[in-house]
Write an enzyme that holds these catalytic residues in place. Structure first.
Site, short mmCIF file in Angstrom:
data_model
loop_
_atom_site.label_atom_id
_atom_site.label_comp_id
_atom_site.label_asym_id
_atom_site.label_seq_id
_atom_site.Cartn_x
_atom_site.Cartn_y
_atom_site.Cartn_z
N ARG A 83 0.94 -1.08 -0.05
CA ARG A 83 0.14 0.03 -0.27
C ARG A 83 0.83 1.27 -0.01
O ARG A 83 1.70 1.45 0.79
CB ARG A 83 -0.65 0.10 1.45
CG ARG A 83 -1.92 -1.21 1.82
CD ARG A 83 -3.17 -0.57 2.75
NE ARG A 83 -3.99 0.47 2.03
CZ ARG A 83 -4.56 1.04 3.06
NH1 ARG A 83 -5.15 0.27 4.55
NH2 ARG A 83 -6.03 2.03 2.59
N ASP A 119 -2.41 9.18 7.78
CA ASP A 119 -1.47 8.46 6.56
C ASP A 119 -0.39 8.49 6.43
O ASP A 119 0.88 7.79 6.62
CB ASP A 119 -2.69 8.26 6.38
CG ASP A 119 -3.20 6.74 5.91
OD1 ASP A 119 -4.66 7.36 6.55
OD2 ASP A 119 -3.48 5.85 6.83
O1 MRU Z 1 -7.48 2.12 4.26
P1 MRU Z 1 -7.31 2.63 5.88
O2 MRU Z 1 -8.46 1.65 7.24
O3 MRU Z 1 -6.03 1.90 6.48
O4 MRU Z 1 -7.09 4.03 6.77
C1 MRU Z 1 -6.93 4.35 7.52
C2 MRU Z 1 -7.36 5.32 7.65
O5 MRU Z 1 -7.00 6.81 7.14
C3 MRU Z 1 -6.63 6.50 9.26
O6 MRU Z 1 -7.54 7.56 9.72
C4 MRU Z 1 -5.21 6.99 9.56
O7 MRU Z 1 -4.52 5.27 9.15
C5 MRU Z 1 -4.86 6.69 10.44
S1 MRU Z 1 -4.68 5.64 12.14
C6 MRU Z 1 -4.70 5.98 14.16
#
Ligand code: MRU
Length: 355
Positions: free
Chosen positions: A97, A245
């Site tokens: 990812r 992220d």
């Molecule tokens: O696609 P995901 O579910 O991994 O996306 C996660 C998010 O956008 C969260 O808000 C982010 O990773 C922060 S987790 C502390």
């Protein structure tokens, strides 16, 4: 308060007694609590790609442990061959990812630790890798706690809080980031009214955040993403807390798709908007949000995945970006383990973390 302890102490990524890497399969929640053991590089890649393990800090913790457990079967190789296979596995996991910087951050940290040590054999290498992976995990626990304390200083008993996606214990360790102030305040006898965006298309807000908060005894209300403006207009929201992220050097940040919409709405209704995240999510090599690579995902997530029957024709095109980038101009503050960063973000992030 044992409900809160049960929620925050349930690790989503850990080494079990047999020293195997185990995760909670987050795609099965809230209906089934299934633990999966990761045995191969393909298991680890798939776990990240399919979001069985997800949330930027949890992906980082998982990446650290992956590099350790995947190195164990390489122990009988000559050391140079071990290092070369370690590197290949690292690159493979890194390709799962692209957006959450915690993935490459943790993988690079594991490799750097090994290369900068005076290690010359595989047995010692495994020891170093295990120690470093555990350290990444332990640091995240401390960072989440500190973020939660700073976040809690921004709200008061009875406040209404809107959150998007899941930045709770499942996505991190213990308190979480965006949910950290809520759990911490609850532990101290405070009560908040939390509104969770369901977070289309993968429903992390519904399946994970409302699951965690409800189980912890927090007053939780689930809404569809397109209802956020109504709860804001009704005056029910005092602050928005979301995770991140990747935070760019200028304070722009990527988070789950829909975050930018929430930020624009918050600005319109004059509601403070905070992103909460550890320093492992700040990427000083990314100058601004324009430089963040946003992952595109399968149409099935929109059209078929959650339904008995398809909700659109097979030939209907879909655009499914997994994240969006929120401009720093919409952000009130960035809550980190070292403190709350306010504008001008470029200057203040640098001051707090680089000087
Ligand atoms: O696609 P995901 O579910 O991994 O996306 C996660 C998010 O956008 C969260 O808000 C982010 O990773 C922060 S987790 C502390």
């Amino acid at each position: 308060m044992s409900e809160i302890k049960n929620v925050i102490n349930q690790a989503s990524v850990y080494l079990n007694e047999e020293d195997q890497l185990v995760i909670i399969d987050q795609t099965q929640l809230p209906n089934r609590l299934i633990h999966l053991v990761m045995n191969t590089p393909e298991d680890c890649y798939k776990a990240i790609y399919l979001l069985q393990v997800r949330g930027a800090p949890a992906i980082g913790i998982f990446a650290g442990y992956s590099m350790y457990v995947l190195s164990k079967p390489l122990v009988d190789l000559p050391y140079t061959e071990f290092l070369s296979q370690f590197h290949n596995q690292k690159e493979y996991i890194n390709s799962s990812r692209p957006t959450a910087v915690n993935l490459s951050w943790a993988l690079n940290r594991m490799e750097r630790k090994l290369l900068e040590s005076d290690c010359t054999n595989t047995k010692d290498a495994l020891h170093i890798l295990r120690q470093e992976a555990v350290r990444i995990h332990e640091e995240d626990i401390l960072m989440c706690k500190a973020i939660s304390e700073y976040g809690l200083s921004l709200i008061k008993d009875g406040d209404g809080i809107l959150t998007h996606c899941n930045a709770g214990p499942l996505a991190t360790s213990r308190y979480g980031t965006a949910t950290g102030p809520i759990f911490l305040g609850r532990e101290r006898g405070m009560q908040f009214k939390v509104f969770c965006d369901e977070t289309r298309p993968l429903l992390q807000g519904a399946r994970l955040t409302s699951y965690e908060l409800t189980r912890a005894g927090v007053d939780t209300t689930l809404i569809c993403d397109n209802m956020a403006s109504v709860v804001m207009k009704n005056g029910w929201i005092d602050a928005v807390f979301v995770g991140c992220d990747r935070v760019a050097a200028n304070g722009d940040f990527a988070n789950k798709i829909g975050t930018n919409t929430v930020a624009i709405l918050a600005k319109h209704y004059g509601i403070p908007f905070y992103t909460l995240g550890p320093s492992s999510t700040i990427d000083f090599n990314t100058a601004s949000g324009d430089d963040i690579v946003v992952e595109l995902r399968e149409p099935a997530e929109i059209k078929t995945m959650w339904y008995k029957e398809p909700m659109a024709l097979e030939e209907t095109k879909c655009y499914n970006p997994s994240y969006d980038v929120t401009s720093h101009e919409l952000v009130t503050g960035i809550v980190t383990e070292r403190g709350i960063v306010y504008p001008p973000f470029e200057e203040n992030l640098e001051k707090l973390f680089l000087k």
